[in-house]
Design a protein around this motif. Structure first.
Motif, short mmCIF file in Angstrom:
data_model
loop_
_atom_site.label_atom_id
_atom_site.label_comp_id
_atom_site.label_asym_id
_atom_site.label_seq_id
_atom_site.Cartn_x
_atom_site.Cartn_y
_atom_site.Cartn_z
N LEU A 12 82.15 -50.64 -32.90
CA LEU A 12 81.35 -51.50 -33.79
C LEU A 12 80.22 -52.20 -33.03
N THR A 13 80.43 -52.45 -31.73
CA THR A 13 79.35 -53.06 -30.93
C THR A 13 78.18 -52.08 -30.84
N TRP A 14 78.50 -50.80 -30.66
CA TRP A 14 77.44 -49.79 -30.63
C TRP A 14 76.71 -49.74 -31.99
N ALA A 15 77.50 -49.77 -33.07
CA ALA A 15 76.89 -49.70 -34.40
C ALA A 15 75.92 -50.88 -34.61
N LYS A 16 76.33 -52.04 -34.17
CA LYS A 16 75.48 -53.24 -34.29
C LYS A 16 74.20 -53.08 -33.47
N ILE A 24 75.75 -40.87 -29.18
CA ILE A 24 76.31 -41.31 -27.91
C ILE A 24 77.26 -40.21 -27.45
N SER A 25 77.26 -39.95 -26.15
CA SER A 25 78.10 -38.86 -25.64
C SER A 25 79.57 -39.30 -25.56
N ASP A 26 80.43 -38.35 -25.17
CA ASP A 26 81.85 -38.67 -25.02
C ASP A 26 82.09 -39.56 -23.80
N ARG A 27 81.05 -39.87 -23.05
CA ARG A 27 81.22 -40.80 -21.92
C ARG A 27 80.47 -42.10 -22.15
N GLY A 28 79.90 -42.25 -23.35
CA GLY A 28 79.24 -43.52 -23.67
C GLY A 28 77.75 -43.54 -23.36
N ASP A 29 77.15 -42.37 -23.07
CA ASP A 29 75.70 -42.37 -22.77
C ASP A 29 74.91 -42.18 -24.06
N LYS A 30 73.84 -42.92 -24.17
CA LYS A 30 72.99 -42.81 -25.37
C LYS A 30 72.06 -41.61 -25.22
N LYS A 31 72.00 -40.81 -26.29
CA LYS A 31 71.09 -39.67 -26.27
C LYS A 31 69.73 -40.10 -26.81
N LYS A 32 68.72 -39.23 -26.66
CA LYS A 32 67.35 -39.61 -27.04
C LYS A 32 67.24 -39.98 -28.52
N ALA A 33 67.99 -39.26 -29.37
CA ALA A 33 67.88 -39.50 -30.82
C ALA A 33 68.30 -40.92 -31.20
N TRP A 34 69.17 -41.52 -30.40
CA TRP A 34 69.61 -42.91 -30.64
C TRP A 34 68.40 -43.82 -30.86
N TYR A 35 67.40 -43.65 -29.98
CA TYR A 35 66.26 -44.57 -29.98
C TYR A 35 65.37 -44.35 -31.22
N THR A 75 60.75 -39.47 -48.61
CA THR A 75 60.53 -38.70 -49.85
C THR A 75 61.69 -38.84 -50.84
N VAL A 76 62.82 -39.41 -50.41
CA VAL A 76 64.02 -39.40 -51.26
C VAL A 76 63.88 -40.44 -52.38
N PRO A 77 63.96 -40.00 -53.64
CA PRO A 77 63.83 -40.98 -54.72
C PRO A 77 65.03 -41.92 -54.74
N ASP A 78 64.80 -43.18 -54.98
CA ASP A 78 65.86 -44.20 -55.13
C ASP A 78 66.77 -44.28 -53.91
N LEU A 79 66.20 -44.06 -52.74
CA LEU A 79 67.02 -44.12 -51.52
C LEU A 79 67.46 -45.56 -51.25
N CYS A 80 68.77 -45.74 -51.09
CA CYS A 80 69.32 -47.08 -50.84
C CYS A 80 70.07 -47.15 -49.52
N GLY A 81 70.11 -46.04 -48.79
CA GLY A 81 70.83 -46.14 -47.53
C GLY A 81 70.98 -44.79 -46.88
N THR A 82 71.30 -44.83 -45.61
CA THR A 82 71.51 -43.57 -44.89
C THR A 82 72.60 -43.72 -43.83
N PHE A 83 73.33 -42.63 -43.64
CA PHE A 83 74.47 -42.61 -42.71
C PHE A 83 74.39 -41.34 -41.87
N PRO A 84 73.60 -41.37 -40.80
CA PRO A 84 73.50 -40.16 -39.96
C PRO A 84 74.86 -39.76 -39.40
N TRP A 85 75.00 -38.48 -39.14
CA TRP A 85 76.24 -37.94 -38.56
C TRP A 85 76.00 -37.74 -37.09
N LEU A 86 76.44 -38.53 -36.14
CA LEU A 86 77.29 -39.68 -36.24
C LEU A 86 77.17 -40.50 -34.98
N LEU A 87 77.92 -41.57 -34.85
CA LEU A 87 77.74 -42.49 -33.73
C LEU A 87 78.09 -41.84 -32.38
#
Ligand code: GCB
Length: 609
Positions: A345-349, A585-596, A550-562
């Protein structure tokens, strides 16, 4: 002479034993003792933890069933031939999946028997329950050699009353935990996450008064910010009692009475500071009757849909979400604790999220409670996922049970704003009926939250996405998974995509998008999915943020995944090795470029809260 007759004798005994077990299981099959609904808010009760070291027997062939492992026979004389024993065998940590604890169990899907002993002296007039946070997938529980009950479903709590079965002094509990995939299971045979088996969550002995508060629902009435509408339920012979709900901070002291069934309606009005991601306010509450008191922290907020907007406390909110599996990446194991939840959850925040989609099953209660405290809204889901045999006997009953158990546990968590009742199921009449029925049942159980099911059968042709499925009419939110740029190649520029929506005027969320990248792999071609590179994953996120506009009535997004997560079907020998690499984030806790890229997008979306 003795030597020749003994094997014969053994064979006869064995045959009688098998016959006996067969008769026993046929009889017991008629009267399976299924678990009771678990009491609400178990951690605030009088608990004795049974977490810790449990002895184990690994049982790949299921032989323990006919050998009646639960009876724990010990050899009485030298010639007694007993081929199983907990003594001298492996020891497993509870809670915790068994797969990550021993190398030989890494991909194991079958039965593991667990045993531990405990001492208990139950005072007269008290009751005792054996409570499991979760056992994946099928659990049979034995106390002192007798079956106390069974439970199916790997992600929700269950309990058995053992008041009459517990002995003063020493007791032995044996659990048969089986995580074999079932065609008529939920989930079914195929799913893209790791099948962690065993006693995966806390185990407690819970002592209660003879009449205790087993359940309560204390939340705001739909559309209101001041009116509480709920109920309190007692269990025990003193069903008629006075009940009190107190919130000292705002001087609430509401009194009412239960009926013959031990049920009291709760209805009062007060001025609350509403819970929101920016102000995750919760109140100390005590629920009392004449024989029991339960304390909880409860927040109050309203969530509703108006036209195509989602309103939180009456104001439009954009759900800046992320998908999460219940896994601790550093241990490559099922997550089960508050520290595990804190990592995720700290990463999500940090990513700028105000919501998490807890995919694809109810996560442990620490996760839900901590998210609420941290101001993160929660999407709670049952494991009705892809390959479900909707028309097989018993399947819809299992769906109902899992939905009841999820709503039962989390209904007082104001942080939970979405009940999700399925993900990516294939269209059929049986599927449609099952999803419509369960949606109606869930709504009648709790009308205060938004209900959805994730459907991914939209068409994509000539850069036009057509959302044709009419099942969406039944849900509060249209939730779409799309993997443009990964499984599905783009057919034009992302910013030029057009949408054809059959079902209009509902909020739309993109509940999944993404692509795989092995952390540190920056060598492959930057424009090909097959490169598994961070650069390509980054490009997907750039393209997707253009598509989102472009998404009509977009109210949120949930990329796959943390975070990258284990999945036995993901076996590319160079890039995956048993991991789904769609994590930011990798299996060792490293942030990948897409994170940013996602972080910058979320920083740019402004919310009132
Ligand atoms: C999906 C599923 C998710 C998968 C993901 C993937 O559509 O909902 O559980 O794991 O795709 O990685 O392909």
């Amino acid at each position: 002479m003795r030597r020749t007759t003994k094997p014969m004798k053994n064979k006869v005994i064995k045959a009688l034993l098998i016959l006996g077990v067969f008769i026993y299981s046929s009889i017991s099959g008629l009267s399976l003792i299924y678990a009771q609904s678990a009491m609400i808010n178990v951690s605030s009760r009088h608990c004795t933890s049974l977490n810790g070291k449990w002895q184990a027997i690994i049982d790949p062939t299921g032989a323990g069933d006919w050998r009646q492992v639960w009876q724990e026979r010990k050899p009485e004389k030298k010639t007694d031939f007993i081929e199983y024993s907990f003594e001298g065998g492996p020891v497993l940590n509870v809670p915790g999946d068994f797969n990550s604890q021993m190398t030989e169990l890494k991909y194991f899907e079958g039965t593991v028997w667990y045993k531990r002993t405990f001492n208990y002296n139950l005072n007269d007039g008290k009751r005792l329950f054996l409570h499991f946070g979760a056992v994946n997938y099928f659990a049979s529980i034995y106390l002192n050699g007798n079956l106390v009950g069974k439970h199916e479903g790997g992600f929700t709590p269950f309990q058995f009353e053992i008041t009459d079965a517990v002995r003063k002094g020493g007791n032995t509990v044996v659990v048969r935990a089986n995580n074999q995939r079932l065609k008529d299971g939920i989930p079914g045979l195929g799913y893209d996450w790791f099948n962690y088996g065993g006693i995966t969550r806390d185990v407690n002995l819970v002592e209660t008064e003879s009449t205790y508060i087993c359940d309560y629902f204390i939340q705001l009435k739909k559309h209101s910010l001041n009116d509480v509408l709920g109920w309190v339920k007692l269990n025990g012979i003193r069903s008629l009692q006075e009940v009190e709900v107190r919130i000292p901070e705002i001087n609430v002291d509401y009194k009412t009475k239960t009926n013959n069934e031990g049920l009291a309606q709760v209805k009062f009005t007060s001025k609350f500071e509403p819970w929101s991601p920016g102000n995750p306010k919760v109140y100390k509450i005590s629920v009392r009757c004449e024989t029991d008191t339960v304390n909880d922290d409860i927040g109050f907020r309203s969530v509703e849909v108006k036209g195509s907007k989602i309103l939180l406390n009456g104001k439009p909110v954009f759900l800046k979400g992320i998908n999460i599996h219940e896994e601790n990446p550093f241990r490559a194991a099922r997550a089960y604790s508050e520290p595990d939840a804190l990592i995720l959850l700290t990463w999500a925040k940090e990513l700028g999220c105000n919501m998490v989609r807890l995919a694809h099953y109810p996560h442990n209660e620490y996760m839900i409670r901590l998210a609420e405290k941290m101001g993160i809204m929660v999407w709670d889901e049952i494991p009705v996922y892809q390959q479900i045999e909707f028309s097989a006997p018993g399947v819809t009953d299992k769906m109902d049970l899992m939905m009841h158990e999820m709503v039962g546990r989390d209904k007082n968590r104001c942080g939970v704003i979405v009940w999700s009742l399925s993900n990516e199921t294939s269209p059929s009449a049986a599927r449609d009926n099952a999803l419509i029925n369960i949606t109606d049942k869930c709504r009648s159980l709790d009308s205060t939250r938004l209900i959805t099911s994730v459907i991914n059968d939209q068409n994509y042709k000539n850069n036009i996405i057509s959302v044709w499925d009419t099942l969406y009419r039944h849900f509060d939110i249209i939730s779409l998974n799309e993997y443009l740029g990964w499984y599905v190649p783009w057919q034009g520029r992302p910013q030029d995509v057009k949408w054809n929506m059959l079902c209009k005027d509902k909020p739309v969320v993109i509940s999944e998008f993404g692509g795989e990248a092995l952390y540190g792999n920056n060598n492959g071609p930057k424009d090909e999915a097959a490169s598994w590179s961070e650069d390509y994953q980054e490009q997907i996120y750039k393209d997707q943020t253009a598509l989102l506009k472009t998404v009509p009535d977009l109210c949120g997004t949930f990329p796959w995944l943390l975070v990258d997560y284990r999945s036995s079907g993901r076996m590319h020998p160079v890039y995956q090795n048993g991991w789904n690499r769609k994590g930011l984030i990798s299996d060792r806790g490293d942030k990948k470029k897409a994170w940013y890229i996602l972080k910058a997008y979320y920083d740019s979306v402004k919310n009132i809260y």
